[in-house]
Design a protein around this motif. Sequence first.
Motif, mmCIF file in Angstrom:
data_model
loop_
_atom_site.group_PDB
_atom_site.id
_atom_site.type_symbol
_atom_site.label_atom_id
_atom_site.label_comp_id
_atom_site.label_asym_id
_atom_site.label_seq_id
_atom_site.Cartn_x
_atom_site.Cartn_y
_atom_site.Cartn_z
ATOM 1 N N TRP A 328 162.962 8.471 15.495
ATOM 2 C CA TRP A 328 163.083 7.028 15.342
ATOM 3 C C TRP A 328 163.059 6.405 16.740
ATOM 4 C CZ3 TRP A 328 162.844 5.140 10.515
ATOM 5 C CH2 TRP A 328 163.222 5.977 9.448
ATOM 6 N N VAL A 329 162.329 5.310 16.866
ATOM 7 C CA VAL A 329 162.209 4.614 18.147
ATOM 8 C C VAL A 329 162.581 3.150 17.941
ATOM 9 C CG1 VAL A 329 160.669 3.971 20.032
ATOM 10 C CG2 VAL A 329 160.371 6.171 18.875
ATOM 11 N N THR A 330 163.394 2.608 18.833
ATOM 12 C CA THR A 330 163.786 1.203 18.756
ATOM 13 C C THR A 330 163.501 0.513 20.084
ATOM 14 O OG1 THR A 330 166.051 1.768 19.421
ATOM 15 C CG2 THR A 330 165.624 1.550 17.066
ATOM 16 N N ASN A 371 168.732 -5.076 21.293
ATOM 17 C CA ASN A 371 169.469 -3.970 21.931
ATOM 18 C C ASN A 371 169.845 -2.895 20.912
ATOM 19 O OD1 ASN A 371 169.261 -5.068 24.428
ATOM 20 N ND2 ASN A 371 171.360 -5.770 24.584
ATOM 21 N N ALA A 372 168.946 -2.626 19.976
ATOM 22 C CA ALA A 372 169.229 -1.650 18.924
ATOM 23 C C ALA A 372 169.082 -0.230 19.449
ATOM 24 C CB ALA A 372 168.299 -1.870 17.741
ATOM 25 N N ARG A 373 169.909 0.663 18.916
ATOM 26 C CA ARG A 373 169.834 2.087 19.235
ATOM 27 C C ARG A 373 170.059 2.885 17.953
ATOM 28 N NH1 ARG A 373 172.716 -0.468 23.197
ATOM 29 N NH2 ARG A 373 172.046 -0.145 25.355
ATOM 30 N N PRO A 374 169.176 3.811 17.621
ATOM 31 C CA PRO A 374 169.396 4.631 16.427
ATOM 32 C C PRO A 374 170.583 5.564 16.634
ATOM 33 C CG PRO A 374 167.490 5.431 17.653
ATOM 34 C CD PRO A 374 167.934 4.167 18.322
ATOM 35 N N VAL A 385 171.485 2.168 12.738
ATOM 36 C CA VAL A 385 171.288 1.715 14.109
ATOM 37 C C VAL A 385 172.480 0.836 14.497
ATOM 38 C CG1 VAL A 385 168.779 1.771 13.992
ATOM 39 C CG2 VAL A 385 169.974 -0.329 13.410
ATOM 40 N N SER A 386 172.830 0.882 15.758
ATOM 41 C CA SER A 386 173.813 -0.058 16.288
ATOM 42 C C SER A 386 173.057 -1.084 17.114
ATOM 43 C CB SER A 386 174.854 0.661 17.145
ATOM 44 O OG SER A 386 174.243 1.247 18.277
ATOM 45 N N GLU A 387 173.526 -2.337 17.082
ATOM 46 C CA GLU A 387 172.753 -3.373 17.731
ATOM 47 C C GLU A 387 173.613 -4.575 18.066
ATOM 48 O OE1 GLU A 387 172.220 -3.146 13.931
ATOM 49 O OE2 GLU A 387 173.993 -4.205 14.565
ATOM 50 N N THR A 388 173.010 -5.511 18.756
ATOM 51 C CA THR A 388 173.626 -6.794 19.055
ATOM 52 C C THR A 388 172.929 -7.850 18.204
ATOM 53 O OG1 THR A 388 174.037 -6.064 21.307
ATOM 54 C CG2 THR A 388 174.209 -8.410 20.888
ATOM 55 N N PHE A 389 173.689 -8.796 17.701
ATOM 56 C CA PHE A 389 173.149 -9.812 16.810
ATOM 57 C C PHE A 389 173.467 -11.193 17.367
ATOM 58 C CE2 PHE A 389 173.773 -12.536 12.950
ATOM 59 C CZ PHE A 389 172.426 -12.642 12.619
#
Length: 530
Positions: A328-330, A371-374, A385-389
């Motif tokens: 997976w790529v973000t 700024n998502a990261r799988p 995924v963790s991310e900023t919203f």
Amino acid sequence: MRKVYLVTLIFWISFLGACGKGNNGSATPPPPPPPVKATVSPTSATVPIGKTQQFTSNVDANWYVNDVQSGNSTVGTIDISGLYTPPQLPPNPATVKVKNCSRTDATNCAIATVTIVAGPGSFTALKFWAPQNGTASGETASTTATGILVAGADAVLQGAADPQAAFITYGADGNKLGEWVNTWPSSLSASFYDTVSGNVFAVGYAGTSSDPSGRSAMILGLLPSDPTHVVLEKTFQFDRNGNVVGDGSGLRTEAVAISVMGGKLYLAVRSDYQLCGLAFNACSGDWVVTADLAGNVLNMFAVGNIPAERFADRTEITGLLVLADHMWVTGNWFTLGGDGSWYVSGFYMEKWTPNGQLSINGATVFSGWFNARPVEELVNGNVIVSETFFSGSKTYFGIMGLASDIQNVTTSRTWDGDNAATSFTNLNNGSFINNGTDIVVVGSLSGLINNQVSNGGAISWASDGNGASGGAVLWKQRFDSLPLGIVSSWNSGSKSDAGGIALVGTGTDGNNACGSANCGTAVIGRWLLP
């Protein structure tokens, strides 16, 4: 004659009676009882950090901790009622002395011993660190921490010692094992512990002898127990056609994420996006690079701005998760505004095979998230995924669950740090899975009083039982003020093997009053999970 004896007898009786009276003619009181010996209960106690212990005395007493009346922040405090509160960090030694002394006789005292232990939700270690050849000496060097991981029993910190890349290892006992600092201006962005080789591999960017002010992607391999033992150090750049070229002859290039599997290094690399990531150009600024453990490039393919769906004006790869037969790529997607500024429009996510075949036809963009990261793929193929919203005037960090086709959001959870005010500094900066199911996200938070001051925070969501990204909040914690000073921008976290999180950030200590998140020293701490 008998009259004389009688008179004499009466005289002596009267004289002896007078001797038994005071000046006022009253009887002398009995002597006072001996003083009550002071006691304390209990006489010993073990107190976890975050808890309190009530002591009682049989006399009206003053209370002391290690002979300091009322105690202090180092050994703990005690109030007039005998309620003891331990410090935020265990002292050295961890056993202190609680003493109560009579208010009327300071020599009449009783002593209890208190052993302070780390409890859930507390720090077991907190250290300020500046590399030996930072720009200043000691704790006032400008040092930026970018991440941390746990390699066996060692905590490995990465960052930059303004402006050199830096790498430092702490052992399980909290003592520094060693450090490595680069010769040229550089910074490390991410690292990965390879359990097979026993090495830690890190990536970032660096200048070189031929181009000290330039930017080349850097791969670094170190032995965690001795970071001065370098097993790999290599730099490279891309040209406009995506070819690997020598330093100084290509585009500005930076590696931002790394994974190791099957004896290969998988790197998320971005090249100069303003030259090579524009929409409708024939190349992409984001790449996945495969290299061997010696740093030799084996394969590479463009991601994020593929010809089939080139929606963005600019892309920035942020992370990758490599599994046995796919990855997976973000990354972030940007648009160019009418004012000439770049605006984030969301994040993209793609699924690829290790050799560069796109598993899902086309990329998917999620507006408002960046700024998502799988983090992890679930058994049903869904991915977390963790991310900023960003929404309106506030920024949150959190997690998102995506269906296996990455077209549908199964679950999303966000946290604003419990700050009801306008907030722009709530950023997700690290995440991991705890107990096999619970998702922990670590990031930076706006200050509750001053939005411009970044603090740290962590939050955990439970699995919802359906394979989605998360359910109820298990716990959450702000890190606003810590014992050695104010810590800002806690920016990464990693699960340790003893129920704790190794945290790292950039902050200031008591000798450095600067308020910027980019000044002061790197801070490393271990926070026990609640």
